[in-house]
Design an enzyme around this catalytic site. Structure first.
Site, PDB file in Angstrom:
ATOM      1  CB  SER A 185      -0.906   0.017   1.237  1.00 49.39           C
ATOM      2  OG  SER A 185      -1.605   1.235   1.349  1.00 49.39           O
ATOM      3  CE1 TYR A 200      -5.068  -2.325   4.711  1.00 48.17           C
ATOM      4  CE2 TYR A 200      -4.254  -0.104   4.357  1.00 48.17           C
ATOM      5  CZ  TYR A 200      -4.683  -1.307   3.863  1.00 48.17           C
ATOM      6  OH  TYR A 200      -4.718  -1.510   2.500  1.00 48.17           O
TER       7      TYR A 200
END
Length: 334
Positions: A185, A200
């Site tokens: 990400s 996350y």
């Protein structure tokens, strides 16, 4: 004048470093498609293939002639994507393995992983795409949910990715070829921090470091290990981020992203396959860290307030399990 020449040289080197990803992208687009089947093997394993980027990536691999092992927790949705692949690429074979990645490191999860190992041992698996991930609870302080919510995220985003890779890579070593693609990400690579999405972003940072180390370990064995770092991709997950509206012009569809992602397999240990995401990365790079963090914190606090208004977070007694949904985050801040 020596100091001026030195500054000019440093500036030129800086501009060149910023331009290099764009030039690499353009050069790759001018090349022909790599024959993945010939280079790596006839089969690809995809986790979380039933929606979003995972579904689009599975379909794109099928169009490129790869047979597919589809790994997910919902048998009905696995049958649906298998049917879609058969229609899109009739010559492609598919196999499904029912595996709830949130149960990794449990007896039930170990049994499902054993079935996955048995499945891939009999196949010429050349590509592994670790797409599945969890983004729950969204916009939350660490104390907003019970520890089981974070355990679920760690199991899926870290342990499951590691276990699935460990299950598939021995066959690649034996055959002397293969490619492992882990979806990381931009939240952990391009942003200074991601407040209220701390766990996350931390798990995705693990994905990048895990991939880089494996890239160095296995490249001499003919195996390309890569972390792809996407930003927002259109879909339900991205729509939950208020800042996603600001980046709408730089947000590709899952199909657009999948085409770029498959093209980039084997090109670098860390990459941002989509051109629009590279532009977003550049914007994040030039904006001061303190300003980015302030803006992100403000937006995510607002998002937390709205989410709690719509669905208050349950507070579980100590020692009990919170009911937190398991979501394959195929896209969004992926």
């Amino acid at each position: 004048m020596a100091w001026f020449a030195s500054l000019a040289l440093l500036g030129a080197l800086h501009v060149a470093a910023l331009a290099f990803p764009l030039l690499s992208h353009l050069a790759l687009c001018l090349r022909g498609h790599k024959d993945l089947r010939r280079r790596y093997g006839a089969w690809a394993v995809v986790t979380g293939p039933t929606s979003g980027m995972g579904r689009s990536t599975a379909l794109e691999l099928a169009r490129r002639g790869m047979n597919l092992v589809l790994v997910g927790r919902n048998p009905a949705k696995l049958r649906d994507i298998s049917s879609a692949i058969s229609k899109a690429a009739p010559a492609v074979q598919t196999k499904t393995v029912v595996l709830d990645l949130s149960l990794v490191s449990t007896a039930q999860g170990d049994e499902a992983l054993r079935r996955l190992r048995q499945t891939v041992e009999a196949l010429d698996v050349g590509v592994l795409v670790n797409n599945a991930g969890v983004l729950e609870p969204p916009a939350a302080f660490l104390h907003d949910a019970g520890e089981e919510a974070w355990v679920d995220m760690i199991r899926v985003n870290l342990l499951a990715l590691t276990e699935v890779t460990a299950a598939v890579i021995p066959g690649m070593v034996e055959r002397g070829r293969g490619a492992v693609v882990n979806f990381g990400s931009m939240s952990s690579e391009a942003l200074p921090s991601l407040p209220l999405y701390t766990m996350y972003a931390a798990t995705k940072r693990y994905v990048a470091r895990f991939s880089k180390c494996l890239h160095v370990e296995y490249r001499s064995k003919g195996i390309d290990v890569q972390c792809q770092a996407p930003f927002f991709v259109t879909g339900a997950m991205a729509s939950g981020f208020s800042e996603a509206k600001l980046f709408a012009p730089l947000t590709p569809t899952p199909d657009d992203y999948a085409r770029a992602a498959v093209r980039w397999i084997g090109h670098g240990a860390l990459c941002v396959p989509n051109l629009r995401h590279q532009i977003a990365w550049f914007i994040a790079y030039v904006v001061p860290d303190w300003l980015l963090e302030e803006l992100l914190l403000r937006e995510h606090l607002w998002q937390r307030k709205e989410l709690r208004r719509m669905r208050p977070l349950p507070r579980a007694p100590a020692g009990t399990r919170d009911l937190v949904s398991y979501t394959c985050t195929s896209g969004c801040l992926s």
